[in-house]
Design a protein around this motif. Structure first.
Motif, PDB file in Angstrom:
ATOM      1  N   PHE A   1      28.189  54.707  86.724  1.00 47.92           N
ATOM      2  CA  PHE A   1      28.148  54.843  85.269  1.00 47.92           C
ATOM      3  C   PHE A   1      29.514  55.316  84.792  1.00 47.92           C
ATOM      4  CE2 PHE A   1      26.971  59.021  86.870  1.00 47.92           C
ATOM      5  CZ  PHE A   1      27.731  59.879  86.094  1.00 47.92           C
ATOM      6  N   ASN A   2      29.738  55.227  83.486  1.00 46.15           N
ATOM      7  CA  ASN A   2      30.976  55.679  82.874  1.00 46.15           C
ATOM      8  C   ASN A   2      30.712  56.794  81.872  1.00 46.15           C
ATOM      9  OD1 ASN A   2      32.125  53.529  84.213  1.00 46.15           O
ATOM     10  ND2 ASN A   2      32.721  52.399  82.370  1.00 46.15           N
ATOM     11  N   ILE A   3      31.699  57.674  81.710  1.00 45.76           N
ATOM     12  CA  ILE A   3      31.841  58.519  80.526  1.00 45.76           C
ATOM     13  C   ILE A   3      33.051  57.968  79.777  1.00 45.76           C
ATOM     14  CG2 ILE A   3      32.275  60.817  79.607  1.00 45.76           C
ATOM     15  CD1 ILE A   3      29.608  60.662  80.952  1.00 45.76           C
ATOM     16  N   GLU A   4      32.865  57.577  78.512  1.00 47.60           N
ATOM     17  CA  GLU A   4      33.940  56.919  77.769  1.00 47.60           C
ATOM     18  C   GLU A   4      34.226  57.652  76.469  1.00 47.60           C
ATOM     19  OE1 GLU A   4      33.388  52.730  77.293  1.00 47.60           O
ATOM     20  OE2 GLU A   4      32.829  52.408  79.395  1.00 47.60           O
ATOM     21  N   HIS A   5      35.526  57.709  76.131  1.00 45.95           N
ATOM     22  CA  HIS A   5      36.001  58.262  74.871  1.00 45.95           C
ATOM     23  C   HIS A   5      36.580  57.116  74.036  1.00 45.95           C
ATOM     24  CE1 HIS A   5      36.276  62.682  76.118  1.00 45.95           C
ATOM     25  NE2 HIS A   5      35.843  62.056  77.188  1.00 45.95           N
ATOM     26  N   HIS A   6      35.990  56.864  72.893  1.00 45.85           N
ATOM     27  CA  HIS A   6      36.494  55.861  71.959  1.00 45.85           C
ATOM     28  C   HIS A   6      36.922  56.577  70.693  1.00 45.85           C
ATOM     29  CE1 HIS A   6      34.808  52.397  74.262  1.00 45.85           C
ATOM     30  NE2 HIS A   6      33.931  53.326  74.642  1.00 45.85           N
ATOM     31  N   SER A   7      38.153  56.314  70.252  1.00 44.68           N
ATOM     32  CA  SER A   7      38.680  56.980  69.067  1.00 44.68           C
ATOM     33  C   SER A   7      39.488  55.988  68.250  1.00 44.68           C
ATOM     34  CB  SER A   7      39.558  58.167  69.469  1.00 44.68           C
ATOM     35  OG  SER A   7      39.965  58.899  68.341  1.00 44.68           O
ATOM     36  N   TYR A   8      39.371  56.081  66.939  1.00 41.20           N
ATOM     37  CA  TYR A   8      40.039  55.146  66.032  1.00 41.20           C
ATOM     38  C   TYR A   8      41.548  55.174  66.236  1.00 41.20           C
ATOM     39  CZ  TYR A   8      41.536  52.956  61.659  1.00 41.20           C
ATOM     40  OH  TYR A   8      42.129  52.137  60.715  1.00 41.20           O
ATOM     41  N   GLN A   9      42.120  54.006  66.479  1.00 34.00           N
ATOM     42  CA  GLN A   9      43.555  53.806  66.669  1.00 34.00           C
ATOM     43  C   GLN A   9      44.109  54.588  67.860  1.00 34.00           C
ATOM     44  OE1 GLN A   9      45.425  54.578  62.836  1.00 34.00           O
ATOM     45  NE2 GLN A   9      45.154  52.454  62.205  1.00 34.00           N
ATOM     46  N   GLN A  10      43.217  54.900  68.814  1.00 34.62           N
ATOM     47  CA  GLN A  10      43.631  55.548  70.049  1.00 34.62           C
ATOM     48  C   GLN A  10      43.116  54.734  71.231  1.00 34.62           C
ATOM     49  OE1 GLN A  10      45.567  58.319  70.317  1.00 34.62           O
ATOM     50  NE2 GLN A  10      45.722  58.395  68.063  1.00 34.62           N
ATOM     51  N   PRO A  11      43.817  54.742  72.372  1.00 33.86           N
ATOM     52  CA  PRO A  11      43.324  53.989  73.525  1.00 33.86           C
ATOM     53  C   PRO A  11      42.020  54.578  74.056  1.00 33.86           C
ATOM     54  CG  PRO A  11      45.201  55.356  74.141  1.00 33.86           C
ATOM     55  CD  PRO A  11      45.108  55.420  72.651  1.00 33.86           C
ATOM     56  N   THR A  12      41.130  53.697  74.466  1.00 32.25           N
ATOM     57  CA  THR A  12      39.879  54.145  75.074  1.00 32.25           C
ATOM     58  C   THR A  12      40.168  54.748  76.450  1.00 32.25           C
ATOM     59  OG1 THR A  12      38.564  52.504  73.911  1.00 32.25           O
ATOM     60  CG2 THR A  12      37.642  53.372  75.950  1.00 32.25           C
ATOM     61  N   LYS A  13      39.465  55.833  76.751  1.00 35.35           N
ATOM     62  CA  LYS A  13      39.597  56.444  78.066  1.00 35.35           C
ATOM     63  C   LYS A  13      38.253  56.404  78.758  1.00 35.35           C
ATOM     64  CE  LYS A  13      41.795  60.311  80.439  1.00 35.35           C
ATOM     65  NZ  LYS A  13      42.592  61.549  80.275  1.00 35.35           N
ATOM     66  N   ARG A  14      38.244  55.900  80.000  1.00 38.97           N
ATOM     67  CA  ARG A  14      37.012  55.736  80.758  1.00 38.97           C
ATOM     68  C   ARG A  14      37.068  56.519  82.066  1.00 38.97           C
ATOM     69  NH1 ARG A  14      38.149  50.626  78.593  1.00 38.97           N
ATOM     70  NH2 ARG A  14      36.447  49.776  77.291  1.00 38.97           N
ATOM     71  N   TYR A  15      35.998  57.253  82.326  1.00 32.99           N
ATOM     72  CA  TYR A  15      35.802  57.899  83.620  1.00 32.99           C
ATOM     73  C   TYR A  15      34.659  57.150  84.302  1.00 32.99           C
ATOM     74  CZ  TYR A  15      38.359  61.848  81.531  1.00 32.99           C
ATOM     75  OH  TYR A  15      39.287  62.639  80.914  1.00 32.99           O
ATOM     76  N   ALA A  16      34.966  56.428  85.370  1.00 33.25           N
ATOM     77  CA  ALA A  16      33.962  55.612  86.057  1.00 33.25           C
ATOM     78  C   ALA A  16      33.562  56.291  87.361  1.00 33.25           C
ATOM     79  CB  ALA A  16      34.511  54.213  86.337  1.00 33.25           C
ATOM     80  N   PHE A  17      32.275  56.660  87.454  1.00 34.02           N
ATOM     81  CA  PHE A  17      31.754  57.376  88.612  1.00 34.02           C
ATOM     82  C   PHE A  17      30.968  56.418  89.500  1.00 34.02           C
ATOM     83  CE2 PHE A  17      32.369  60.486  85.309  1.00 34.02           C
ATOM     84  CZ  PHE A  17      32.807  61.625  85.963  1.00 34.02           C
ATOM     85  N   LEU A  18      31.292  56.377  90.785  1.00 39.41           N
ATOM     86  CA  LEU A  18      30.547  55.584  91.760  1.00 39.41           C
ATOM     87  C   LEU A  18      29.611  56.522  92.517  1.00 39.41           C
ATOM     88  CD1 LEU A  18      30.033  52.900  93.221  1.00 39.41           C
ATOM     89  CD2 LEU A  18      31.875  53.502  94.804  1.00 39.41           C
ATOM     90  N   MET A  19      28.288  56.297  92.360  1.00 39.79           N
ATOM     91  CA  MET A  19      27.295  57.211  92.922  1.00 39.79           C
ATOM     92  C   MET A  19      26.603  56.663  94.171  1.00 39.79           C
ATOM     93  SD  MET A  19      27.859  59.535  90.757  1.00 39.79           S
ATOM     94  CE  MET A  19      26.747  60.700  91.523  1.00 39.79           C
ATOM     95  N   ASN A  20      26.609  55.357  94.355  1.00 41.94           N
ATOM     96  CA  ASN A  20      26.026  54.738  95.558  1.00 41.94           C
ATOM     97  C   ASN A  20      24.558  55.078  95.767  1.00 41.94           C
ATOM     98  OD1 ASN A  20      28.335  53.332  96.307  1.00 41.94           O
ATOM     99  ND2 ASN A  20      29.135  54.999  97.548  1.00 41.94           N
ATOM    100  N   GLY A  21      23.789  55.115  94.685  1.00 43.13           N
ATOM    101  CA  GLY A  21      22.349  55.256  94.811  1.00 43.13           C
ATOM    102  C   GLY A  21      21.821  56.671  94.938  1.00 43.13           C
ATOM    103  N   GLN A  22      22.648  57.683  94.711  1.00 42.62           N
ATOM    104  CA  GLN A  22      22.182  59.060  94.805  1.00 42.62           C
ATOM    105  C   GLN A  22      21.262  59.410  93.631  1.00 42.62           C
ATOM    106  OE1 GLN A  22      25.333  62.004  96.183  1.00 42.62           O
ATOM    107  NE2 GLN A  22      26.628  60.318  95.527  1.00 42.62           N
TER     108      GLN A  22
END
Length: 363
Positions: free
Chosen positions: A232-253
């Motif tokens: 899953f991701n945690i994402e920050h979206h902001s007007y006129q700012q680049p999106t920042k994504r934290y992508a977590f790989l959990m492998n079924g935990q």
């Protein structure tokens, strides 16, 4: 003929039987509009719920199992043919272990025929993933000139975070919880976001006029959605700012409350940079204090304040990261910690590219 009436409309939990006799016809049984299930879960910092029930006959409510004392109904008996809203009060769970309480409604005059049981299970962890006995972090002071200041309410929910670096304010976050309509309002340097929350007091998606922060799904190559316990991701979206994504790989935990889970890897992506980090963990438990100390490993400027506050529990790894290895062989973040007597974290030392920052936590 004696008939025990069985009601299905609105009935969510009932254990009723039918008996027949040539005398004394009667109606008995219970209809619940709350809770929706016979088995119910609450977090370590939940303190109130309610039971809404209609009984055909006079009734009593008895504790029939589990640990007594932590879960108390405001009413334990009443007349029939009446709808009752019964507050149910919990003490916060500071035992470090989950616990249960079982209650059974009995029809006073026909207890063998008409009865219904409810079970409540209280997690060892709060809604943010911290243990129910975890102390509140009041300040974090960094050797880089940083200072983090926190405040909390009586349920250990964060209400403010102020972050400075060499006296310059980076974040000034205020959080307001409206338990009337389960709305969280977050203000960060005058930018406002809101979200609805459940019994964990956690947002899934904070949204505002210019900003959105929250959970986003990942997808397989065939565009089907991955289950969250895989990635899953945690994402920050902001007007006129680049999106920042934290992508977590959990492998079924498992991501269930009280479960132990550590992300295999973390990918941080903006419009200009993608950083892939393979994560290794220490034996130190990251649930022994209110904040998620793993957010500090990227330095004060790059620390995500919302993950530091543990507003997104699934991103809070159970264990403290000991090493994060980046794209290049020499790109390595090493982390060491010292502990207090109660196993909460005293210091976090982060080393990267020959630079070291020591963060000291005060409670």
């Amino acid at each position: 003929m004696k008939t025990l009436r069985l009601i299905s409309a609105l009935l969510t939990t009932a254990a009723l039987t039918v008996s027949c006799s040539s005398e004394d016809p009667y109606s008995a049984g219970f209809i619940f509009s709350r809770p929706a299930s016979p088995v119910n879960t609450v977090y370590a910092n939940n303190v109130i719920d309610s039971i809404i029930v209609y009984s055909y006959g006079s009734w009593t409510l008895t504790n029939t199992g589990g640990q007594s004392g932590w879960c108390t109904p405001d009413r334990t008996q009443g007349p029939g043919a009446t709808v009752f809203s019964i507050p149910l009060r919990f003490t916060q769970n500071t035992t470090g272990e989950p616990r249960s309480a079982q209650f059974t409604f009995y029809d006073k005059n026909h207890s063998d025929d008409a009865h219904s049981t409810l079970l409540y299970w209280q997690y060892a962890t709060r809604g943010d993933g911290a243990m129910g006995n975890a102390p509140e972090v009041k300040t974090i002071t960094g050797s880089d000139g940083s200072r983090f200041t926190f405040t909390y309410d009586e349920l250990h929910r964060p209400t403010a975070l102020h972050v400075t670096l060499n006296e310059t304010t980076l974040h000034n976050i205020q959080l307001h919880y409206s338990d009337y309509d389960s709305t969280l309002t977050v203000t960060n340097n005058a930018r406002i976001m809101k979200a609805h929350y459940g019994s964990d007091y956690q947002p899934l998606l904070l949204t505002g006029a210019t900003d959105t922060i929250g959970y986003y799904s990942q997808y397989y190559n065939n565009y089907t959605q991955m289950p969250a316990n895989h990635a899953f991701n945690i994402e920050h979206h902001s007007y006129q700012q680049p999106t920042k994504r934290y992508a977590f790989l959990m492998n079924g935990q498992s991501l269930l409350p009280d479960s132990l889970h550590n992300a295999d890897s973390l990918r941080i992506a903006t419009d200009k940079l993608t950083e892939n980090l393979k994560l290794t963990y220490s034996q130190t438990d990251n649930r022994r204090q209110t904040v998620d100390v793993n957010s500090l490993i990227f330095g004060t400027r790059e620390c995500d304040p919302y993950q530091l506050l543990s507003l997104f529990r699934y991103a809070r790894n159970t264990s403290v990261i000991s090493e994060a290895t980046g794209n290049e062989a020499d790109d390595r973040i090493s982390v060491t910690t010292t502990l207090n007597a109660d196993k909460s974290i005293s210091t976090v030392t982060v080393s990267r590219h020959g630079q070291q920052t020591v963060y000291t936590l005060e409670y």
